[in-house]
Design a protein around this motif. Structure first.
Motif, mmCIF file in Angstrom:
data_model
loop_
_atom_site.group_PDB
_atom_site.id
_atom_site.type_symbol
_atom_site.label_atom_id
_atom_site.label_comp_id
_atom_site.label_asym_id
_atom_site.label_seq_id
_atom_site.Cartn_x
_atom_site.Cartn_y
_atom_site.Cartn_z
ATOM 1 N N MET A 236 0.822 -1.195 0.000
ATOM 2 C CA MET A 236 0.000 0.000 0.000
ATOM 3 C C MET A 236 0.869 1.264 0.000
ATOM 4 O O MET A 236 0.574 2.214 -0.702
ATOM 5 C CB MET A 236 -0.926 -0.051 1.219
ATOM 6 N N GLU A 237 1.930 1.246 0.829
ATOM 7 C CA GLU A 237 2.795 2.422 0.900
ATOM 8 C C GLU A 237 3.509 2.671 -0.421
ATOM 9 O O GLU A 237 3.766 3.813 -0.786
ATOM 10 C CB GLU A 237 3.821 2.298 2.033
ATOM 11 N N ASN A 238 3.832 1.605 -1.144
ATOM 12 C CA ASN A 238 4.503 1.764 -2.427
ATOM 13 C C ASN A 238 3.590 2.477 -3.417
ATOM 14 O O ASN A 238 4.032 3.332 -4.166
ATOM 15 C CB ASN A 238 4.943 0.398 -2.974
ATOM 16 N N GLY A 239 2.320 2.134 -3.399
ATOM 17 C CA GLY A 239 1.352 2.803 -4.256
ATOM 18 C C GLY A 239 1.205 4.274 -3.895
ATOM 19 O O GLY A 239 1.072 5.132 -4.775
ATOM 20 N N LEU A 240 1.240 4.578 -2.598
ATOM 21 C CA LEU A 240 1.160 5.972 -2.155
ATOM 22 C C LEU A 240 2.380 6.765 -2.591
ATOM 23 O O LEU A 240 2.262 7.925 -2.976
ATOM 24 C CB LEU A 240 1.013 6.048 -0.632
ATOM 25 N N LYS A 241 3.555 6.127 -2.552
ATOM 26 C CA LYS A 241 4.771 6.811 -2.994
ATOM 27 C C LYS A 241 4.714 7.118 -4.476
ATOM 28 O O LYS A 241 5.102 8.205 -4.902
ATOM 29 C CB LYS A 241 6.005 5.960 -2.667
ATOM 30 N N VAL A 242 4.201 6.186 -5.260
ATOM 31 C CA VAL A 242 4.085 6.404 -6.701
ATOM 32 C C VAL A 242 3.082 7.513 -6.974
ATOM 33 O O VAL A 242 3.335 8.414 -7.787
ATOM 34 C CB VAL A 242 3.685 5.097 -7.419
ATOM 35 N N LEU A 243 1.935 7.473 -6.296
ATOM 36 C CA LEU A 243 0.915 8.502 -6.474
ATOM 37 C C LEU A 243 1.451 9.871 -6.070
ATOM 38 O O LEU A 243 1.239 10.864 -6.771
ATOM 39 C CB LEU A 243 -0.325 8.164 -5.659
ATOM 40 N N LEU A 244 2.173 9.937 -4.973
ATOM 41 C CA LEU A 244 2.764 11.191 -4.527
ATOM 42 C C LEU A 244 3.756 11.722 -5.553
ATOM 43 O O LEU A 244 3.766 12.915 -5.861
ATOM 44 C CB LEU A 244 3.450 10.996 -3.171
ATOM 45 N N GLY A 245 4.568 10.852 -6.100
ATOM 46 C CA GLY A 245 5.531 11.270 -7.123
ATOM 47 C C GLY A 245 4.850 11.793 -8.380
ATOM 48 O O GLY A 245 5.257 12.810 -8.943
ATOM 49 N N ILE A 246 3.790 11.110 -8.793
ATOM 50 C CA ILE A 246 3.051 11.559 -9.980
ATOM 51 C C ILE A 246 2.415 12.917 -9.735
ATOM 52 O O ILE A 246 2.499 13.819 -10.580
ATOM 53 C CB ILE A 246 1.996 10.512 -10.374
ATOM 54 N N LEU A 247 1.788 13.092 -8.583
ATOM 55 C CA LEU A 247 1.166 14.378 -8.268
ATOM 56 C C LEU A 247 2.201 15.494 -8.172
ATOM 57 O O LEU A 247 1.953 16.622 -8.603
ATOM 58 C CB LEU A 247 0.365 14.278 -6.969
ATOM 59 N N LEU A 248 3.355 15.184 -7.628
ATOM 60 C CA LEU A 248 4.428 16.171 -7.517
ATOM 61 C C LEU A 248 4.891 16.625 -8.899
ATOM 62 O O LEU A 248 5.003 17.826 -9.151
ATOM 63 C CB LEU A 248 5.596 15.571 -6.735
ATOM 64 N N VAL A 249 5.105 15.688 -9.794
ATOM 65 C CA VAL A 249 5.537 16.038 -11.156
ATOM 66 C C VAL A 249 4.455 16.842 -11.873
ATOM 67 O O VAL A 249 4.751 17.845 -12.538
ATOM 68 C CB VAL A 249 5.909 14.766 -11.948
ATOM 69 N N LEU A 250 3.202 16.427 -11.734
ATOM 70 C CA LEU A 250 2.106 17.158 -12.378
ATOM 71 C C LEU A 250 2.014 18.591 -11.871
ATOM 72 O O LEU A 250 1.765 19.510 -12.647
ATOM 73 C CB LEU A 250 0.781 16.432 -12.160
ATOM 74 N N TYR A 251 2.211 18.807 -10.588
ATOM 75 C CA TYR A 251 2.136 20.166 -10.047
ATOM 76 C C TYR A 251 3.275 21.026 -10.574
ATOM 77 O O TYR A 251 3.079 22.176 -10.948
ATOM 78 C CB TYR A 251 2.152 20.157 -8.524
ATOM 79 N N VAL A 252 4.470 20.467 -10.605
ATOM 80 C CA VAL A 252 5.634 21.245 -11.023
ATOM 81 C C VAL A 252 5.538 21.634 -12.499
ATOM 82 O O VAL A 252 5.881 22.756 -12.874
ATOM 83 C CB VAL A 252 6.946 20.475 -10.722
ATOM 84 N N ILE A 253 5.040 20.736 -13.353
ATOM 85 C CA ILE A 253 4.990 21.057 -14.778
ATOM 86 C C ILE A 253 3.700 21.761 -15.192
ATOM 87 O O ILE A 253 3.608 22.245 -16.317
ATOM 88 C CB ILE A 253 5.197 19.802 -15.651
ATOM 89 N N SER A 254 2.718 21.829 -14.290
ATOM 90 C CA SER A 254 1.452 22.472 -14.655
ATOM 91 C C SER A 254 1.631 23.991 -14.737
ATOM 92 O O SER A 254 2.448 24.573 -14.026
ATOM 93 C CB SER A 254 0.365 22.133 -13.647
ATOM 94 N N PRO A 255 0.837 24.641 -15.586
ATOM 95 C CA PRO A 255 0.946 26.099 -15.710
ATOM 96 C C PRO A 255 0.275 26.854 -14.550
ATOM 97 O O PRO A 255 0.492 28.036 -14.386
ATOM 98 C CB PRO A 255 0.242 26.397 -17.033
ATOM 99 N N VAL A 256 -0.512 26.163 -13.733
ATOM 100 C CA VAL A 256 -1.200 26.804 -12.619
ATOM 101 C C VAL A 256 -0.283 26.779 -11.397
ATOM 102 O O VAL A 256 0.179 25.720 -10.983
ATOM 103 C CB VAL A 256 -2.520 26.072 -12.306
#
Length: 53
Positions: free
Chosen positions: A1-21
């Motif tokens: 479960m924690e591995n899935g959370l780490k992957v989700l956190l990483g994806i959200l982090l990348v999306l926030y950094v590259i998003s124009p908002v």
């Protein structure tokens, strides 16, 4: 479960950094979000390691 959370956190982090908002102009908020993401991943890793024992 924690591995899935780490992957989700990483994806959200990348999306926030590259998003124009952004919450603040410039790279300041991106740096803050990256630091929070790294701290959260370390926390998840520490919880997983402590539950192994």
């Amino acid at each position: 479960m924690e591995n899935g959370l780490k992957v989700l956190l990483g994806i959200l982090l990348v999306l926030y950094v590259i998003s124009p908002v952004d919450l603040a102009p410039g790279p300041i908020d991106d740096i803050i979000v990256i630091i929070i993401g790294i701290a959260a991943q370390k926390s998840l890793t520490a919880k997983r390691n402590s539950s192994d024992y």
